[in-house]
Enzyme design. Structure first.
Site, PDB file in Angstrom:
ATOM      1  N   GLY A  46      22.564  -5.246  23.236  1.00  6.59           N
ATOM      2  CA  GLY A  46      23.012  -4.157  22.378  1.00  6.59           C
ATOM      3  C   GLY A  46      22.635  -2.827  22.998  1.00  6.59           C
ATOM      4  CD  GLN A  51      18.772   1.698  23.065  1.00 18.02           C
ATOM      5  OE1 GLN A  51      19.773   1.106  22.678  1.00 18.02           O
ATOM      6  NE2 GLN A  51      17.775   1.075  23.656  1.00 18.02           N
ATOM      7  CB  CYS A  93      13.683  -2.246  22.830  1.00 15.52           C
ATOM      8  SG  CYS A  93      14.577  -0.685  22.576  1.00 15.52           S
ATOM      9  CG  LEU A  94      18.286  -2.479  27.131  1.00 16.01           C
ATOM     10  CD1 LEU A  94      19.771  -2.142  27.148  1.00 16.01           C
ATOM     11  CD2 LEU A  94      17.902  -3.276  28.372  1.00 16.01           C
ATOM     12  CG  HIS A 135      16.817  -3.545  18.086  1.00 13.87           C
ATOM     13  ND1 HIS A 135      15.576  -3.937  18.547  1.00 13.87           N
ATOM     14  CD2 HIS A 135      17.277  -2.644  18.997  1.00 13.87           C
ATOM     15  CE1 HIS A 135      15.304  -3.287  19.672  1.00 13.87           C
ATOM     16  NE2 HIS A 135      16.325  -2.499  19.980  1.00 13.87           N
ATOM     17  CD  GLU A 136      21.149  -2.104  19.418  1.00 16.71           C
ATOM     18  OE1 GLU A 136      20.890  -0.912  19.682  1.00 16.71           O
ATOM     19  OE2 GLU A 136      20.754  -3.043  20.107  1.00 16.71           O
ATOM     20  CG  HIS A 139      17.768   2.156  18.986  1.00 15.12           C
ATOM     21  ND1 HIS A 139      16.672   2.693  19.606  1.00 15.12           N
ATOM     22  CD2 HIS A 139      17.883   0.885  19.462  1.00 15.12           C
ATOM     23  CE1 HIS A 139      16.137   1.784  20.429  1.00 15.12           C
ATOM     24  NE2 HIS A 139      16.854   0.670  20.361  1.00 15.12           N
TER      25      HIS A 139
HETATM   26  O1  GNR Z   1      18.750  -6.367  25.021  1.00  5.15           O
HETATM   27  C1  GNR Z   1      18.175  -6.424  23.933  1.00  5.15           C
HETATM   28  N1  GNR Z   1      17.709  -7.614  23.505  1.00  5.15           N
HETATM   29  C2  GNR Z   1      17.224  -7.846  22.232  1.00  5.15           C
HETATM   30  C3  GNR Z   1      16.557  -9.031  22.012  1.00  5.15           C
HETATM   31  C4  GNR Z   1      16.066  -9.326  20.761  1.00  5.15           C
HETATM   32  C5  GNR Z   1      16.248  -8.435  19.740  1.00  5.15           C
HETATM   33  C6  GNR Z   1      16.895  -7.232  19.951  1.00  5.15           C
HETATM   34  C7  GNR Z   1      17.378  -6.938  21.192  1.00  5.15           C
HETATM   35  S1  GNR Z   1      18.227  -5.456  21.453  1.00  5.15           S
HETATM   36  C8  GNR Z   1      17.991  -5.191  23.146  1.00  5.15           C
HETATM   37  C9  GNR Z   1      18.841  -4.046  23.648  1.00  5.15           C
HETATM   38  C10 GNR Z   1      18.383  -2.758  22.998  1.00  5.15           C
HETATM   39  O2  GNR Z   1      17.370  -2.190  23.258  1.00  5.15           O
HETATM   40  N2  GNR Z   1      19.155  -2.282  22.076  1.00  5.15           N
HETATM   41  O3  GNR Z   1      18.802  -1.184  21.418  1.00  5.15           O
HETATM   42 NI    NI Z   2      16.599  -1.111  21.514  1.00  2.64          NI
END
Ligand code: GNR
Ligand code: NI
Length: 173
Positions: A46, A51, A93-94, A135-136, A139
């Site tokens: 995602g 980001q 999270c990236l 999660h997104e 953000h």
């Molecule tokens: O790549 C991602 N993997 C992930 C794994 C488990 C739960 C959430 C994520 S999101 C993350 C990419 C990211 O940082 N998206 O904001």
């Molecule tokens: Ni993230």
């Protein structure tokens, strides 16, 4: 279509609450294409516009396995309209490279959003897709996975991220 730089914690731009997209036009679609390219290059499941420093309520998700065809999902001005249950998922999270921590979230969510053509849709999700949506969406509100941790883990992740960071050292606290 350039790959965009993904901001790392503690970049203050990750704390910005993003603004609604007013019109879904070609500018937005170009941004979506750049985000998709950046997400696949990372690679991640995602990516939120926040980001890459874009102040817009927009994220993308693709949870398809590596060996399966890609399934890009686009969410513009997303809202969670229903949620139920709880699940614990080990998240990455990236914006926190090298970090993975257990986070508790709703087990199922229903999200309402616009797609890349500006059409409204509703989607009910569970498992990783439900985790990724939450999660997104976090953000877009300037909220990060570290905010879901207890104080001890939070400090460990915070210090780890400061150490990785290049540039001038500021005293750890
Ligand atoms: O790549 C991602 N993997 C992930 C794994 C488990 C739960 C959430 C994520 S999101 C993350 C990419 C990211 O940082 N998206 O904001
Ligand atoms: Ni993230």
């Amino acid at each position: 279509m350039p790959i965009r730089t993904i901001l790392h914690y503690p970049d203050p731009r990750l704390r910005v609450k993003a603004k609604p997209v007013v019109v879904v036009d070609d500018t937005i679609r170009t941004l979506i294409d750049d985000m998709a390219e950046s997400m696949y290059a990372a690679p991640g499941v995602g990516l939120a516009a926040t980001q890459i420093g874009e102040d817009k309520r927009l994220f993308i998700i693709d949870i398809a396995d590596e060996d399966a065809p890609s399934e890009l999902r686009v969410f513009i001005n997303p809202e969670i309209v229903a949620s139920a249950g709880q699940q614990l998922y080990r998240e990455g999270c990236l914006s926190f490279p090298g970090v993975s921590e257990d986070v508790t979230r709703a087990a199922e969510v229903t999200v309402r959003a616009l797609d890349r053509d500006g059409n409204a849709f509703e989607l009910s999700a569970s498992g990783l897709l439900a985790v990724a949506i939450q999660h997104e969406l976090d953000h877009l509100d300037g909220k990060l996975m570290i905010d879901h941790l207890g104080v001890i883990k939070r400090r460990i992740v915070h210090r780890k991220m400061l150490k990785k960071d290049d540039g001038p050292r500021t005293p750890a606290h």
